[in-house]
Scaffold this active site. Structure first.
Site, short mmCIF file in Angstrom:
data_model
loop_
_atom_site.label_atom_id
_atom_site.label_comp_id
_atom_site.label_asym_id
_atom_site.label_seq_id
_atom_site.Cartn_x
_atom_site.Cartn_y
_atom_site.Cartn_z
N ALA A 58 -3.16 1.20 7.02
CA ALA A 58 -4.11 0.09 6.96
C ALA A 58 -3.70 -0.81 5.79
O ALA A 58 -2.84 -0.47 5.01
CB ALA A 58 -5.51 0.64 6.74
N GLY A 82 -3.62 4.72 9.44
CA GLY A 82 -3.96 4.00 10.67
C GLY A 82 -2.77 3.93 11.62
O GLY A 82 -2.95 3.81 12.83
N GLU A 104 -2.95 7.06 13.56
CA GLU A 104 -4.14 6.97 14.43
C GLU A 104 -3.84 6.10 15.64
O GLU A 104 -4.22 6.41 16.77
CB GLU A 104 -5.33 6.43 13.63
CG GLU A 104 -5.81 7.44 12.59
CD GLU A 104 -6.94 6.90 11.73
OE1 GLU A 104 -6.73 5.83 11.11
OE2 GLU A 104 -8.00 7.52 11.68
N GLU A 119 -4.77 9.33 3.76
CA GLU A 119 -5.96 8.64 3.24
C GLU A 119 -6.58 9.30 2.02
O GLU A 119 -7.10 8.62 1.13
CB GLU A 119 -7.01 8.52 4.35
CG GLU A 119 -6.68 7.53 5.45
CD GLU A 119 -5.81 8.11 6.55
OE1 GLU A 119 -5.28 9.22 6.38
OE2 GLU A 119 -5.65 7.43 7.58
#
Ligand code: NAI
Length: 679
Positions: A63, A106, A109, A129
């Protein structure tokens, strides 16, 4: 926004490419682009299978952390990843993710929302994270257990370490490793897939995670939260698990720990920017180095240079000292080989870069000479006078002194502008911090060179000004003094150490003192009687004097603030209490933490006021990388801002200390150190 995500058609395969350099972060616009591209290709009758690939050097590294910062500050909303992920997962045509470089956070993901995943052999995937105080927030904690099982997912989400493509294949996270061209391999694979396969429909293999839970620090929030979220995957339907993940994510996002870890993450970049030394300042290329003194520090510095591929001459005064130094270097490398961190041949290559010698041969070719002899100003001046006769004009002359006046050392040469302090931390081949001490007349290219060298050694250089103890050690003295006073008043060394390790310090002050040597502290106090009252408020504590007189120098003599068994395991020692304790007041852990940490903060404020440290963030990085301050508290100055400066100022007065003028002013103004520093 269109250019962030593009698509093309190769026969019956649609290819979506993500182009958001440098690392294809999922900034606003990217998820929307992916979703639109999936829908467009899904609607095309000529497309049978879709491949998603990253443009440039990586798939998607995560991210955009800056967007999290905005959300935390209440200035933005969370980038919406879920709609894009559902568009992929619900696509009626199979979607194959093609991974090279990294698929982190991300990025993984996103990859897991695809129906299949292929990767290059050197790719890495992970959910890091927790390193910034978060958990995966876009389904990672729910999809990963479905691909890899709860045990593997828990480990990856709680520790945050990336894994290799090979490991990911074994774990079921990817389906194939592609040799050769990734896109070609991915397209070939895409032609072979039987149909769609939604990750969220896969069954979860539950597992006992108590072993992992036990390894986590009880006061570190995110790893435990990540574990909770992963476990939810085993007990809840997918949609409910996602809601649970979102709740936990939000709780982490607005935690102090997350703010602190994000501060720590950006802090290292911040200290690399020195306002009066622009990025284009010329640097002296460092191709060859020389180190004077093959002791603890000289040996470690030589290893750090050799590890970075820089050949280094290592000089000492006599063969015995040189042999001792080399034996230590060899032992350190052998340990790395034994533990599998280094191959035997790589270790030999590194050792071969270190040329041990008694004389000065080759010093005239060195691009940098680093002095690491005993801590004596007279000796250092002598060594610098000798170095100067040999060194070429553009050679950087560095000293590893930890307490001496860098300007006095520089003045022993006729080119003080070339002299700089490079204060490495012990063990220098391991510790990342280098305090870079600019003298009054150190020229800018020399400072820029030292910063560049630190970076090439994979270390963190922090530029500081000359002054007793520079930044880190100077702040350490009042901290240590409070620890001693607490014991004099009735605490035990083990209570003080435990209170501070519970706070998050890597080691307590007495453990540190015994490791560094009581004699070292004692000698510094003798050599700088004038500095101590100034540096430490008042060095009223007399513990060091008493331990020194009793021959308790720490680990090296088997006893200091603790006793040590044959394995150097510390044992509480009532003899120490008999020696130093004056009172028997019951002292709370809170008082211990406040007195020790606020002593750091108050001295840190003085260091800022005097311009020895440039910004609060410089102090934070010094303490995070050199003194074991917990990253989840962001460093002493960030921590102070979080606690609130008014409260700290009040406590400082209650403790009867002299508050730093800067602390007083900023507290009165109701500001933070960080806000005070911003123009
Ligand atoms: P050390 O005592 O382990 O090593 C010093 C070495 O210098 C010895 O091998 C000695 O034989 C050699 N030496 C002395 N005079 C010499 C000369 N004229 N020419 C060549 N070699 C000479 O000391 P250590 O701990 O490595 O400290 C070195 C410097 O690093 C000191 O300035 C110290 O303050 C600083 N420092 C030490 C740290 C530590 O944790 N030990 C941490 C950071 C800095």
């Amino acid at each position: 926004m269109e250019h962030l995500v593009t698509f093309s058609i190769h026969g019956d395969i649609g290819v979506i490419a993500i182009n958001n350099p440098p690392v294809n972060a999922l900034s606003s616009g990217v998820p929307e682009g992916i979703k639109a591209a999936v829908h467009a290709l899904e609607a095309r009758p000529d497309v049978r299978v879709i491949v998603v690939i990253g443009g440039g050097r990586t798939f998607v590294a995560g991210a955009d952390i800056n967007e999290f910062v905005e959300v935390i500050a209440g200035r933005g909303t969370m980038p919406a990843l879920h709609p894009a992920l559902f568009a992929i997962e619900d696509c009626a045509k199979p979607v194959v993710m093609a991974i090279h470089g990294t698929a982190l956070g991300g990025g993984l993901e996103l990859a897991m929302a695809g129906h299949y995943r292929v990767a290059t052999a050197d790719a890495q995937v992970g959910q890091p994270e927790v390193k910034i105080g978060l958990i995966p927030g876009a389904g990672g904690t729910q999809r990963l257990p479905r691909l890899a099982g709860v045990a593997k997912a828990a480990e990856m989400c709680a520790f945050g370490e990336p894994i290799s493509a090979r490991e990911a294949l074994d774990a079921g996270i990817i389906d194939k490793i592609v040799d050769g061209d990734l896109l070609e391999g991915a397209i070939a694979f895409a032609r072979s897939v039987p149909g769609t396969r939604r990750t969220r429909d896969l069954p979860v293999t539950p597992a006992d995670t108590s072993e992992i839970r036990r390894k986590l620090r009880p006061n570190l929030m995110a790893p435990l939260a990540a574990l909770d979220a992963v476990e939810a995957a085993a007990t809840m339907p997918f949609e409910e698990g996602l809601r649970r993940e979102r709740e936990i994510f939000e709780r982490c996002l607005h935690s102090d720990q997350c703010k602190a870890l994000i501060h720590a993450f950006f802090a290292e970049r911040a200290v690399a920017k020195i306002p009066d030394i622009p990025k284009d300042t010329p640097v002296y290329p460092i191709r060859q180095a020389a180190v004077v003194g093959a002791g603890t520090m000289g040996g470690g510095i030589a290893m750090a240079l050799a590890n970075a591929g820089i050949p280094v001459r290592l000089k000492d005064t006599d063969q015995a000292a040189l042999d001792r130094g080399l034996a230590t270097i060899r032992k350190n490398y052998e340990r790395s080989v034994k533990s599998g961190r280094l191959t035997a041949s790589a270790a030999e290559e590194r050792i071969a870069r270190i040329a041990p010698q008694i004389g000065w041969e080759g010093f005239e070719q060195a691009d940098i000479i680093i002095e690491a002899v005993f801590e004596s100003l007279a000796l250092k001046k002598e060594v610098f006078a000798a170095i100067e006769k040999l060194a070429k004009a553009e050679c950087v002359l560095a000293s590893n002194t930890s307490t001496l006046d860098m300007d006095a050392i520089a003045a022993a040469t006729s080119r003080p502008q070339m002299v700089i302090g490079t204060h490495f931390f012990s063990p220098a081949n391991v510790m990342r911090l280098v305090e870079i001490v600019r003298g009054k007349v150190t020229e800018k290219p020399v400072i820029a060179t030292a910063m560049a060298l630190a970076k090439s050694l994979k270390k963190v250089g922090v530029v500081v000004r000359n002054g007793f103890g520079f930044v880190g050690n100077r702040m350490m003295f009042p901290y240590m003094e409070q620890a001693q006073l607490l014991v004099e008043e009735g605490a035990t060394p083990e209570q003080v150490d435990r209170a501070l390790t519970d706070f998050g310090m890597a080691m307590g002050p007495f453990g540190v003192a015994d490791l560094s040597g009581i004699d070292v502290f004692w000698r510094i106090m003798q050599e700088f009687p004038q500095e101590f009252p100034a540096a430490a408020g008042s060095m009223r504590a007399s513990g060091i004097e008493k331990l020194y007189a009793a021959g308790r120098y720490g680990q090296k003599t088997g006893a200091g603030w603790y006793r040590y068994d044959q394995n150097r395991k510390s044992i509480p020692d009532p003899d120490v209490l008999a020696l130093v304790q004056k009172g028997n007041r019951a002292i709370s852990d809170q008082e211990i933490v406040e007195r020790c940490i606020y002593a750091l903060v108050n001295e840190g404020a003085k260091v800022l006021e005097e311009g020895i440290a440039l910004r609060p963030v410089d102090i934070d990085v010094i303490y995070l990388t050199g003194y074991g301050f917990p990253a989840y508290r962001g460093g002493p100055m960030f921590y102070a801002d979080m606690v609130g400066l008014q409260g700290i100022y009040d406590r400082v007065l209650q403790f009867g200390w002299k508050p730093a003028a800067l602390l007083e002013r900023v507290a009165r103004e109701g500001k933070t150190f960080a806000a005070n520093e911003r123009p």
